[in-house]
Scaffold this motif. Structure first.
Motif, PDB file in Angstrom:
ATOM      1  N   ILE A 121       0.851  -1.186   0.000  1.00 52.42           N
ATOM      2  CA  ILE A 121       0.000   0.000   0.000  1.00 52.42           C
ATOM      3  C   ILE A 121       0.884   1.232   0.000  1.00 52.42           C
ATOM      4  N   LEU A 122       0.667   2.113  -0.950  1.00 51.60           N
ATOM      5  CA  LEU A 122       1.434   3.344  -1.050  1.00 51.60           C
ATOM      6  C   LEU A 122       0.643   4.473  -0.403  1.00 51.60           C
ATOM      7  N   GLY A 123       1.175   5.026   0.692  1.00 51.58           N
ATOM      8  CA  GLY A 123       0.520   6.129   1.377  1.00 51.58           C
ATOM      9  C   GLY A 123      -0.088   5.724   2.697  1.00 51.58           C
ATOM     10  N   ALA A 124       0.313   6.418   3.772  1.00 51.16           N
ATOM     11  CA  ALA A 124      -0.194   6.130   5.115  1.00 51.16           C
ATOM     12  C   ALA A 124      -1.148   7.220   5.562  1.00 51.16           C
ATOM     13  N   GLY A 125      -2.047   7.603   4.670  1.00 47.87           N
ATOM     14  CA  GLY A 125      -3.124   8.504   5.042  1.00 47.87           C
ATOM     15  C   GLY A 125      -4.327   7.708   5.526  1.00 47.87           C
ATOM     16  N   ILE A 126      -5.475   8.351   5.553  1.00 48.47           N
ATOM     17  CA  ILE A 126      -6.677   7.702   6.074  1.00 48.47           C
ATOM     18  C   ILE A 126      -7.040   6.476   5.248  1.00 48.47           C
ATOM     19  N   GLY A 127      -7.094   6.621   3.928  1.00 49.18           N
ATOM     20  CA  GLY A 127      -7.452   5.507   3.076  1.00 49.18           C
ATOM     21  C   GLY A 127      -6.426   4.392   3.104  1.00 49.18           C
ATOM     22  N   GLY A 128      -5.146   4.751   3.039  1.00 45.54           N
ATOM     23  CA  GLY A 128      -4.096   3.744   3.020  1.00 45.54           C
ATOM     24  C   GLY A 128      -4.054   2.912   4.284  1.00 45.54           C
ATOM     25  N   LEU A 129      -4.145   3.560   5.450  1.00 45.00           N
ATOM     26  CA  LEU A 129      -4.098   2.816   6.712  1.00 45.00           C
ATOM     27  C   LEU A 129      -5.347   1.961   6.894  1.00 45.00           C
ATOM     28  N   ALA A 130      -6.509   2.497   6.519  1.00 45.35           N
ATOM     29  CA  ALA A 130      -7.724   1.695   6.631  1.00 45.35           C
ATOM     30  C   ALA A 130      -7.670   0.478   5.708  1.00 45.35           C
ATOM     31  N   ALA A 131      -7.154   0.666   4.497  1.00 44.72           N
ATOM     32  CA  ALA A 131      -7.020  -0.458   3.569  1.00 44.72           C
ATOM     33  C   ALA A 131      -6.050  -1.494   4.119  1.00 44.72           C
ATOM     34  N   ALA A 132      -4.976  -1.032   4.771  1.00 46.76           N
ATOM     35  CA  ALA A 132      -4.011  -1.965   5.351  1.00 46.76           C
ATOM     36  C   ALA A 132      -4.657  -2.830   6.423  1.00 46.76           C
ATOM     37  N   ILE A 133      -5.464  -2.222   7.281  1.00 43.70           N
ATOM     38  CA  ILE A 133      -6.148  -2.985   8.330  1.00 43.70           C
ATOM     39  C   ILE A 133      -7.114  -3.991   7.709  1.00 43.70           C
ATOM     40  N   ALA A 134      -7.889  -3.530   6.715  1.00 44.88           N
ATOM     41  CA  ALA A 134      -8.856  -4.417   6.075  1.00 44.88           C
ATOM     42  C   ALA A 134      -8.169  -5.587   5.381  1.00 44.88           C
ATOM     43  N   CYS A 135      -7.056  -5.306   4.690  1.00 44.06           N
ATOM     44  CA  CYS A 135      -6.326  -6.379   4.015  1.00 44.06           C
ATOM     45  C   CYS A 135      -5.647  -7.301   5.020  1.00 44.06           C
ATOM     46  N   GLY A 136      -5.096  -6.737   6.091  1.00 47.05           N
ATOM     47  CA  GLY A 136      -4.434  -7.555   7.096  1.00 47.05           C
ATOM     48  C   GLY A 136      -5.370  -8.539   7.749  1.00 47.05           C
ATOM     49  N   ARG A 137      -6.629  -8.174   7.873  1.00 52.83           N
ATOM     50  CA  ARG A 137      -7.608  -9.059   8.501  1.00 52.83           C
ATOM     51  C   ARG A 137      -7.974 -10.238   7.606  1.00 52.83           C
ATOM     52  N   THR A 138      -7.557 -10.203   6.323  1.00 47.34           N
ATOM     53  CA  THR A 138      -7.793 -11.335   5.428  1.00 47.34           C
ATOM     54  C   THR A 138      -6.604 -12.274   5.399  1.00 47.34           C
ATOM     55  N   ALA A 139      -5.648 -12.106   6.321  1.00 50.03           N
ATOM     56  CA  ALA A 139      -4.443 -12.938   6.422  1.00 50.03           C
ATOM     57  C   ALA A 139      -3.485 -12.690   5.266  1.00 50.03           C
ATOM     58  N   ARG A 140      -3.592 -11.545   4.639  1.00 49.53           N
ATOM     59  CA  ARG A 140      -2.615 -11.185   3.616  1.00 49.53           C
ATOM     60  C   ARG A 140      -1.344 -10.647   4.271  1.00 49.53           C
ATOM     61  N   ASP A 141      -0.281 -10.631   3.499  1.00 45.12           N
ATOM     62  CA  ASP A 141       1.000 -10.069   3.917  1.00 45.12           C
ATOM     63  C   ASP A 141       1.022  -8.611   3.460  1.00 45.12           C
ATOM     64  N   VAL A 142       0.841  -7.671   4.389  1.00 42.20           N
ATOM     65  CA  VAL A 142       0.594  -6.271   4.036  1.00 42.20           C
ATOM     66  C   VAL A 142       1.739  -5.379   4.502  1.00 42.20           C
ATOM     67  N   THR A 143       2.214  -4.527   3.584  1.00 39.64           N
ATOM     68  CA  THR A 143       3.214  -3.513   3.901  1.00 39.64           C
ATOM     69  C   THR A 143       2.720  -2.158   3.419  1.00 39.64           C
ATOM     70  N   VAL A 144       2.821  -1.158   4.282  1.00 39.08           N
ATOM     71  CA  VAL A 144       2.483   0.216   3.917  1.00 39.08           C
ATOM     72  C   VAL A 144       3.776   0.988   3.715  1.00 39.08           C
ATOM     73  N   ILE A 145       3.891   1.660   2.571  1.00 38.53           N
ATOM     74  CA  ILE A 145       5.055   2.478   2.239  1.00 38.53           C
ATOM     75  C   ILE A 145       4.656   3.942   2.336  1.00 38.53           C
ATOM     76  N   GLU A 146       5.362   4.709   3.172  1.00 44.58           N
ATOM     77  CA  GLU A 146       5.052   6.129   3.373  1.00 44.58           C
ATOM     78  C   GLU A 146       6.340   6.940   3.252  1.00 44.58           C
ATOM     79  N   GLN A 147       6.277   8.014   2.463  1.00 47.38           N
ATOM     80  CA  GLN A 147       7.486   8.807   2.249  1.00 47.38           C
ATOM     81  C   GLN A 147       7.848   9.680   3.447  1.00 47.38           C
ATOM     82  N   ALA A 148       6.893  10.072   4.268  1.00 46.78           N
ATOM     83  CA  ALA A 148       7.193  10.900   5.438  1.00 46.78           C
ATOM     84  C   ALA A 148       7.991  10.081   6.454  1.00 46.78           C
TER      85      ALA A 148
END
Length: 376
Positions: free
Chosen positions: A16-43
């Motif tokens: 997931i590119l971007g740790a804003g509201i949408g990116g972090l929410a998508a990461a949580i939703a994907c993580g709950r499906t037992a996927r291997d999730v990484t969020v990349i944030e430039q800040a």
């Protein structure tokens, strides 16, 4: 069990590119499906940036399903005022699940939920480019990325990769944004209207801060950046004829940013080479309906369900998002009326306020009443 948890993945790794509201929410939703999730944030850190966010029931349903507890103030009403006189035109009571939140508090709450979803967060990582199945960092490193969610905004690398030739146009409006200290401000969102201008304000955190967004029509916007620091005196001059109560709040502004509001519309393409866009990367939302964060939350929940069938995600989201963007544009026009149309609109609002003010919000039942967590 929610749809996000029922999703059966065919490819497990998600970037997931971007740790804003949408990116972090998508990461949580994907993580709950037992996927291997990484969020990349430039800040380099999730610092306190941004200002106020209004969460509506359609966004709250996503946060509740993701088990994200957001600190905020209950938004009890939307009040529309004549900005020049300060006179209240109508006050529309709101039901439950309308929340006034500082963006930084929402980001913190989402970030706090990442460990339980087994999500990795990589800060200070600048993305140089995308290719099928790969993300290239500015450091030269290449990341294996069979599934990418682009949540890095309208100017991010994912948008450039998926829809490089989609250009924005200047709306003819600019927005100042600031936060000031306040006392005894009611827990409601207020819109103060005037010909060619309006101000939206509402309290944040413990009610001692006031979020201010002031919009003015302007012929041109030539600054190369999305936003810039501005002299608070320019903000005060633009609204110098507003009522004394608003003048007192504007007098407190010590630091302000100025945005040129750009109309991107709905990006024609949302998916390419395994990269699916969500939030502002797919549909930057003008701030006249208070739905940018809510639509991003809806996107985040549904993209986790349809990562392996992105065409279904796009087909489900585009009609709703297109309607929301049109409603936002219509609000801006109604706020900025002048002359006879303005007087007629104010009369209609006052009459509605004397009868059934809640009926004015019924036209948004399609928006607030929607529950993406029950979507097919």
């Amino acid at each position: 069990m929610s749809g996000a948890r029922r999703c059966i993945a065919t490819t497990e790794r998600v970037t997931i590119l971007g740790a804003g509201i949408g990116g972090l929410a998508a990461a949580i939703a994907c993580g709950r499906t037992a996927r291997d999730v990484t969020v990349i944030e430039q800040a380099p850190a999730l610092t306190e940036v941004g200002a106020g966010v209004q969460i509506a029931p359609n966004g709250m349903r996503v946060l509740r399903d993701l088990r994200v507890d957001v600190p905020g103030l209950a938004n009890t009403a939307v009040k529309i005022c004549d900005g020049l006189t300060g006179r209240s035109l109508v006050r529309m009571p709101l039901g439950p699940d309308f929340l006034l939140v500082h963006r930084a508090d929402l980001i913190d709450a989402l970030a706090a939920a990442l460990p339980a979803a087994r999500v990795r967060l990589r800060l200070g990582q600048v993305v140089a480019g995308l290719a099928p199945g790969q993300v290239t960092l500015a450091s030269g490193a290449h990341l294996d990325a069979p599934r990418i969610i682009g949540a890095d905004g309208a100017r991010g690398p994912s948008r450039r990769h998926v829809a490089a030739h989609h250009e924005a146009r200047f709306t003819g409006q600019v927005a100042w944004r600031a936060i000031v200290r306040v006392r005894d401000w009611p827990h409601e969102a207020q819109v103060h209207t005037a010909p060619g201008r309006h101000i939206v304000c509402y309290p944040l955190r413990d009610g001692t801060y006031l979020n201010i967004v002031a919009v003015q029509e302007r012929e041109s916007w030539s600054d190369a950046s999305w936003s810039q620091r501005d002299d608070p005196a320019n903000l005060r001059a633009a609204f110098a004829d507003f009522a004394p109560a608003m003048q007192r709040e504007l007098a407190k502004v010590e630091a302000v940013n100025l945005w040129g509001l750009m109309d991107h519309g709905v990006t024609p393409e949302w998916h390419r080479d395994g990269c699916t866009l969500i939030g502002d990367a797919a549909h930057p939302t003008l701030p006249f309906l208070a739905q940018g964060a809510n639509l991003a939350l809806e996107d985040a929940w549904l993209v986790a369900r349809h990562l392996d069938t992105p065409e279904r995600f796009v087909a489900a989201r585009k009609p709703r998002v297109t309607r929301a963007l049109a409603a936002a544009a219509a609000n801006a026009r109604s706020y900025h009326l002048a002359g006879v149309p303005r007087r007629g609109a104010h009369l209609a609002l006052r009459l509605a306020g004397l009868t059934l003010p809640s009926l004015l919000l019924r036209k948004y039942d399609w928006l607030y009443g929607y529950d993406v967590t029950q979507a097919p």
